[in-house]
Write an enzyme that holds these catalytic residues in place. Structure first.
Site, PDB file in Angstrom:
ATOM      1  N   ASN A  31      -3.615   6.116  -1.144  1.00 61.34           N
ATOM      2  CA  ASN A  31      -3.315   6.155   0.293  1.00 61.34           C
ATOM      3  C   ASN A  31      -2.590   7.426   0.728  1.00 61.34           C
ATOM      4  OD1 ASN A  31      -4.628   3.816   1.029  1.00 61.34           O
ATOM      5  ND2 ASN A  31      -2.919   2.538   0.372  1.00 61.34           N
TER       6      ASN A  31
ATOM      7  N   SER B  99       0.826  -1.213   0.000  1.00 61.92           N
ATOM      8  CA  SER B  99       0.000   0.000   0.000  1.00 61.92           C
ATOM      9  C   SER B  99       0.851   1.251   0.000  1.00 61.92           C
ATOM     10  CB  SER B  99      -0.835   0.048   1.284  1.00 61.92           C
ATOM     11  OG  SER B  99      -1.663  -1.053   1.385  1.00 61.92           O
TER      12      SER B  99
ATOM     13  N   HIS C 240      -1.377  -2.552  -7.117  1.00 68.19           N
ATOM     14  CA  HIS C 240      -2.019  -2.247  -5.829  1.00 68.19           C
ATOM     15  C   HIS C 240      -3.538  -2.325  -5.950  1.00 68.19           C
ATOM     16  CE1 HIS C 240      -3.067   0.905  -2.575  1.00 68.19           C
ATOM     17  NE2 HIS C 240      -2.971  -0.286  -2.031  1.00 68.19           N
TER      18      HIS C 240
ATOM     19  N   GLU D  75      -4.052   0.432  -8.738  1.00 68.30           N
ATOM     20  CA  GLU D  75      -2.950   1.351  -9.057  1.00 68.30           C
ATOM     21  C   GLU D  75      -1.786   0.515  -9.578  1.00 68.30           C
ATOM     22  OE1 GLU D  75      -2.561   5.141  -6.237  1.00 68.30           O
ATOM     23  OE2 GLU D  75      -2.680   3.311  -5.086  1.00 68.30           O
TER      24      GLU D  75
HETATM   25  N1  LIG Z   1      -6.145  -3.978   3.895  1.00 66.36           N
HETATM   26  C1  LIG Z   1      -6.242  -3.158   2.878  1.00 66.36           C
HETATM   27  O1  LIG Z   1      -7.204  -2.394   2.769  1.00 66.36           O
HETATM   28  C2  LIG Z   1      -5.192  -3.181   1.792  1.00 66.36           C
HETATM   29  C3  LIG Z   1      -5.501  -2.598   0.551  1.00 66.36           C
HETATM   30  C4  LIG Z   1      -4.528  -2.646  -0.458  1.00 66.36           C
HETATM   31  C5  LIG Z   1      -3.304  -3.232  -0.224  1.00 66.36           C
HETATM   32  N2  LIG Z   1      -3.038  -3.789   0.998  1.00 66.36           N
HETATM   33  C6  LIG Z   1      -1.729  -4.412   1.186  1.00 66.36           C
HETATM   34  O2  LIG Z   1      -1.863  -5.813   1.013  1.00 66.36           O
HETATM   35  C7  LIG Z   1      -0.915  -6.490   1.857  1.00 66.36           C
HETATM   36  C8  LIG Z   1      -1.645  -7.466   2.751  1.00 66.36           C
HETATM   37  O3  LIG Z   1      -2.610  -6.768   3.522  1.00 66.36           O
HETATM   38  P1  LIG Z   1      -3.880  -7.525   4.148  1.00 66.36           P
HETATM   39  O4  LIG Z   1      -4.885  -6.471   4.467  1.00 66.36           O
HETATM   40  O5  LIG Z   1      -4.255  -8.681   3.278  1.00 66.36           O
HETATM   41  O6  LIG Z   1      -3.241  -8.064   5.522  1.00 66.36           O
HETATM   42  P2  LIG Z   1      -3.679  -9.368   6.356  1.00 66.36           P
HETATM   43  O7  LIG Z   1      -3.157  -9.145   7.714  1.00 66.36           O
HETATM   44  O8  LIG Z   1      -5.134  -9.656   6.164  1.00 66.36           O
HETATM   45  O9  LIG Z   1      -2.881 -10.553   5.640  1.00 66.36           O
HETATM   46  C9  LIG Z   1      -1.489 -10.637   5.598  1.00 66.36           C
HETATM   47  C10 LIG Z   1      -1.138 -12.085   5.384  1.00 66.36           C
HETATM   48  O10 LIG Z   1       0.281 -12.178   5.163  1.00 66.36           O
HETATM   49  C11 LIG Z   1       0.706 -13.348   5.768  1.00 66.36           C
HETATM   50  N3  LIG Z   1       2.152 -13.346   5.981  1.00 66.36           N
HETATM   51  C12 LIG Z   1       2.872 -12.716   6.940  1.00 66.36           C
HETATM   52  N4  LIG Z   1       4.186 -13.022   6.805  1.00 66.36           N
HETATM   53  C13 LIG Z   1       4.284 -13.847   5.737  1.00 66.36           C
HETATM   54  C14 LIG Z   1       5.355 -14.532   5.123  1.00 66.36           C
HETATM   55  N5  LIG Z   1       6.605 -14.403   5.557  1.00 66.36           N
HETATM   56  N6  LIG Z   1       5.095 -15.331   4.061  1.00 66.36           N
HETATM   57  C15 LIG Z   1       3.820 -15.472   3.598  1.00 66.36           C
HETATM   58  N7  LIG Z   1       2.768 -14.850   4.140  1.00 66.36           N
HETATM   59  C16 LIG Z   1       2.992 -14.061   5.203  1.00 66.36           C
HETATM   60  C17 LIG Z   1      -0.076 -13.413   7.073  1.00 66.36           C
HETATM   61  O11 LIG Z   1      -0.044 -14.727   7.615  1.00 66.36           O
HETATM   62  C18 LIG Z   1      -1.460 -12.982   6.610  1.00 66.36           C
HETATM   63  O12 LIG Z   1      -2.254 -14.081   6.205  1.00 66.36           O
HETATM   64  C19 LIG Z   1      -0.143  -5.395   2.606  1.00 66.36           C
HETATM   65  O13 LIG Z   1       1.017  -5.081   1.889  1.00 66.36           O
HETATM   66  C20 LIG Z   1      -1.130  -4.234   2.579  1.00 66.36           C
HETATM   67  O14 LIG Z   1      -0.517  -2.988   2.693  1.00 66.36           O
HETATM   68  C21 LIG Z   1      -3.960  -3.792   2.005  1.00 66.36           C
END
Ligand SMILES: NC(=O)c1ccc[n+]([C@@H]2O[C@H](COP(=O)([O-])OP(=O)(O)OC[C@H]3O[C@@H](n4cnc5c(N)ncnc54)[C@H](O)[C@@H]3O)[C@@H](O)[C@H]2O)c1
Length: 293
Positions: free
Chosen positions: A192, A121, A142, A154
């Site tokens: 963001n 993000s 993204h 994005e």
């Molecule tokens: N939540 C949002 O609104 C949003 C929107 C766009 C982008 N993102 C981005 O997407 C990514 C994930 O966010 P999310 O909301 O899905 O978080 P989340 O906490 O729901 O999921 C993250 C996942 O990553 C896994 N993880 C952690 N370490 C790991 C590793 N070493 N190997 C493999 N998996 C691993 C965790 O076990 C978990 O299942 C981040 O980079 C976040 O910035 C989030």
């Protein structure tokens, strides 16, 4: 990338990884889903199955399509199982150290031609690309949350991203029926950069006692015509992710106007990360969300 993308790997089966797997499988891509444990992957696949079932009930999808898409998603127990994918999308926790470690272990297991995308993000695409053996085949893709619903993606090039990678990424996103906006590689990109300071300000508004959780969310829903209040939205994004993005903005732009609100830090330290942990600015453990302040 010379050939067409057919098979993709997704790292992280959380909110975003499972959402990306959902839309990719429905668009006929074979998806290998990896996370730190088999339980997390199972939980991700159960979420996808439940969300697709809702699409079937609302008439957006046929059950046949749901079953076909689910059969395209396979769990991967190691990076070696991603050896034949054409594109990997990294959607693990928003923590640069975690992402760096993933790329270090992932790259040797991949086909040298494979593209790598990150769903970060906020973190610099150029800096993450430099951790890989293929910065020219690395890009930011993204997605927005929830992926099956949100139209925008994005696309962010790092300094070394080649045109062929950029074109392949755009073609992939278009094939998912999403709309692309191209952002330059600056902290938190476009969405963001604008959204998170607003959410952080809403948390300061709560911290300083200007309004309650309900007052702030109602004010922005009815006063600014936002579909969700900023605190409800923060819970939906995940407060850990919100804090990481603010830290990237604060450090990356070296401007005190981006300092994360101490109340946000406190919620994250408590493990109250929003909907995904059952509690954040609202408590989701009962039938109705109840404000926690
Ligand atoms: N939540 C949002 O609104 C949003 C929107 C766009 C982008 N993102 C981005 O997407 C990514 C994930 O966010 P999310 O909301 O899905 O978080 P989340 O906490 O729901 O999921 C993250 C996942 O990553 C896994 N993880 C952690 N370490 C790991 C590793 N070493 N190997 C493999 N998996 C691993 C965790 O076990 C978990 O299942 C981040 O980079 C976040 O910035 C989030």
């Amino acid at each position: 990338m010379s050939g067409k993308i057919g098979r993709i790997g997704i790292i992280g089966a959380g909110q975003m990884g499972s959402g990306i797997a959902h839309v990719a499988a429905l668009a006929d891509y074979d998806v290998c889903l990896y996370d730190v444990s088999a339980e997390r992957i199972e939980a991700g696949i159960a979420t996808i199955s439940g969300n697709m079932a809702r699409q079937v009930s609302s008439g957006k999808l046929e059950d046949k399509q749901r079953q076909k898409a689910l059969s395209r998603i396979t769990p991967a127990a190691s990076f070696e199982e991603l050896a034949d994918v054409d594109l990997v999308i990294e959607a693990a926790t928003e923590d640069e150290t975690i992402k760096r470690k993933i790329f270090a272990q992932l790259c040797p297991a991949l086909n040298p031609e494979a593209l790598i995308a990150t769903n970060t993000s906020s973190i610099s695409i150029t800096r993450l690309a430099a951790q890989t053996d293929r910065p020219e085949r690395f890009i930011g893709i993204h997605f927005m949350n929830p992926v099956p619903v949100m139209k925008l993606v994005e696309v962010v090039r790092g300094i070394a991203t080649e045109d062929t990678t950029f074109e392949a990424a755009k073609a992939f996103v278009t094939s998912l029926d999403k709309t692309i906006t191209v952002a330059e590689d600056f902290p938190a990109f476009i969405v963001n950069r604008i959204l998170l300071p607003m959410i952080n300000e809403a948390i300061y508004t709560l911290y300083e006692g200007v309004g309650t959780v309900e007052a702030i969310d109602t004010a922005m829903k009815l006063g600014a015509n936002h579909p969700m209040g900023p605190l409800q939205l923060a819970d939906f994004i995940g407060l850990d992710t919100c804090l990481s993005i603010m830290q990237v903005l604060y450090e990356g732009l070296a401007d005190s106007k981006y300092r994360p609100c101490p109340l946000l830090v406190k919620y994250v330290e408590a493990g109250w990360l929003g909907r995904k942990t059952g509690r954040g600015f609202y408590d989701y453990r009962g039938d109705q969300p109840i404000p926690t302040r």
